[in-house]
Scaffold this active site. Sequence first.
Site, PDB file in Angstrom:
ATOM      1  N   ASP A   1       0.822  -1.213   0.000  1.00  0.00           N
ATOM      2  CA  ASP A   1       0.000   0.000   0.000  1.00  0.00           C
ATOM      3  C   ASP A   1       0.854   1.259   0.000  1.00  0.00           C
ATOM      4  O   ASP A   1       2.082   1.200   0.122  1.00  0.00           O
ATOM      5  CB  ASP A   1      -0.952  -0.016   1.214  1.00  0.00           C
ATOM      6  CG  ASP A   1      -0.252  -0.422   2.512  1.00  0.00           C
ATOM      7  OD1 ASP A   1       0.993  -0.415   2.550  1.00  0.00           O
ATOM      8  OD2 ASP A   1      -0.947  -0.726   3.486  1.00  0.00           O
TER       9      ASP A   1
ATOM     10  N   GLU B   1      -9.624  -1.518   5.187  1.00  0.00           N
ATOM     11  CA  GLU B   1     -10.303  -1.238   6.453  1.00  0.00           C
ATOM     12  C   GLU B   1     -11.574  -2.090   6.567  1.00  0.00           C
ATOM     13  O   GLU B   1     -12.044  -2.646   5.566  1.00  0.00           O
ATOM     14  CB  GLU B   1     -10.674   0.247   6.505  1.00  0.00           C
ATOM     15  CG  GLU B   1      -9.476   1.196   6.412  1.00  0.00           C
ATOM     16  CD  GLU B   1      -8.675   1.288   7.707  1.00  0.00           C
ATOM     17  OE1 GLU B   1      -8.672   0.333   8.508  1.00  0.00           O
ATOM     18  OE2 GLU B   1      -8.024   2.346   7.918  1.00  0.00           O
TER      19      GLU B   1
ATOM     20  N   ASP C   1      -7.776  -2.853  14.060  1.00  0.00           N
ATOM     21  CA  ASP C   1      -9.162  -2.978  13.592  1.00  0.00           C
ATOM     22  C   ASP C   1      -9.323  -4.117  12.584  1.00  0.00           C
ATOM     23  O   ASP C   1     -10.367  -4.261  11.969  1.00  0.00           O
ATOM     24  CB  ASP C   1      -9.652  -1.641  12.989  1.00  0.00           C
ATOM     25  CG  ASP C   1      -8.868  -1.242  11.735  1.00  0.00           C
ATOM     26  OD1 ASP C   1      -7.929  -1.967  11.346  1.00  0.00           O
ATOM     27  OD2 ASP C   1      -9.214  -0.206  11.130  1.00  0.00           O
TER      28      ASP C   1
ATOM     29  N   HIS D   1      -7.394  -4.579   9.847  1.00  0.00           N
ATOM     30  CA  HIS D   1      -7.043  -4.308   8.449  1.00  0.00           C
ATOM     31  C   HIS D   1      -5.794  -5.057   8.005  1.00  0.00           C
ATOM     32  O   HIS D   1      -4.892  -5.322   8.787  1.00  0.00           O
ATOM     33  CB  HIS D   1      -6.970  -2.811   8.145  1.00  0.00           C
ATOM     34  CG  HIS D   1      -5.825  -2.053   8.731  1.00  0.00           C
ATOM     35  ND1 HIS D   1      -5.984  -0.943   9.518  1.00  0.00           N
ATOM     36  CD2 HIS D   1      -4.482  -2.216   8.611  1.00  0.00           C
ATOM     37  CE1 HIS D   1      -4.797  -0.463   9.853  1.00  0.00           C
ATOM     38  NE2 HIS D   1      -3.873  -1.220   9.321  1.00  0.00           N
TER      39      HIS D   1
END
Length: 259
Positions: free
Chosen positions: A66, A142, A135, A137
Site C-alpha cells: 500500500d 479497512e 481494527d 485491516h
Amino acid sequence: MTEVIIVQHADEAGRLVADAITALAERTPAAVLGVATGSTPLPVYRELAAGAGSGLLGGLSAFALDEYVGLAPDDPRSYHHVIHSEVTLPLGLDPSRVHAPSGDPGTLSTAGARYEQAIAAAGGIDLQLLGIGVDGHLGFNEPGSSLASRTRVKTLTEQTRRDNARFFDSPDEVPMHCITQGLGTIREARHLVLLAFGARKAAVVAAAVEGAVSSFVPASVIQLHPHVTVVVDEAAASELRNVAYYRHAQQHKPDWQGL
Ligand code: GLP
C-alpha cells in the site's frame, strides 16, 4: 491450512520468517516477495539484512501492499521511501524490481489497475508478508472492504490515522486516503505469512484466525487461503482458543514441512 506458530519473542519470528524467505530465494532466485510496512515486519528485514552479504536475495522482486495518497515517493513518510530504506537498501535488492502502488493524485484513477498488471507481469507474489491493524485491516483494507477487492483507493479510518500518527509531526498530517492491494489481490499470493506481536493485537488475531470470515475483520480473509502461516508471540496468541492444538501441531511438525 492456517498454521499458527507461537514464538517467545519477535526476534525469533524474524529468524523463522527470514529463513523461509532465504530458502525461497535458494529454490527460486527470481522469486517475488510481498512486503509490508509498519513495525511488525522489521525483525524479518533485520534478519534478512544480516545475511544479505551472501548475495542470495539479489534476484528477488518485491511489491509493497500500500501507499498513502499525496506523499511524494521521496517523502520519508511515504511507503515508497520506507520500503526503500527498510527493505531495498539493507537487503541489496535491485531498486528497479521493487514496487509500490503510486499515490500520485494526478494518475490515481489508473494506478490500481497498473499495479495489478505489474504484479501479474512479475508472475504473481510467492510469499506475502502481512501485519495486522488493531481494527483487523490488512494492507489498508479497512473493515467493510470487499473480500474480493483489487488494488484501489480507500479512505483511512480515524483509528488507523491515529495509529499511524506516530510517523508524522501531527495527527492532522496523516493523509486521508491511501491506495492498497485489495483482499482479492492479497489472496492470490501463493503463501501468506501474517505476523503479530503484543497484547494489543491479541483480540484481532483471535478474530482473524478463529472468528467468522467477514469483511468487518478484513484479515479473516486468510481463512480462505490454502497456505497461511500466522506467527505470533505469546501475548498476541493470548486470546486464541485453539492454542493447545497449535502448540501440539508445532511440536509434531513433519521435518520436511517448511514454514
Ligand atoms: C499500517 C499498514 C499495515 C500494517 C499495519 C500494522 O496501517 N498499512 O500494512 O500491517 O499498519 O502496523 P504495525 O505493524 O506497526 O502494528
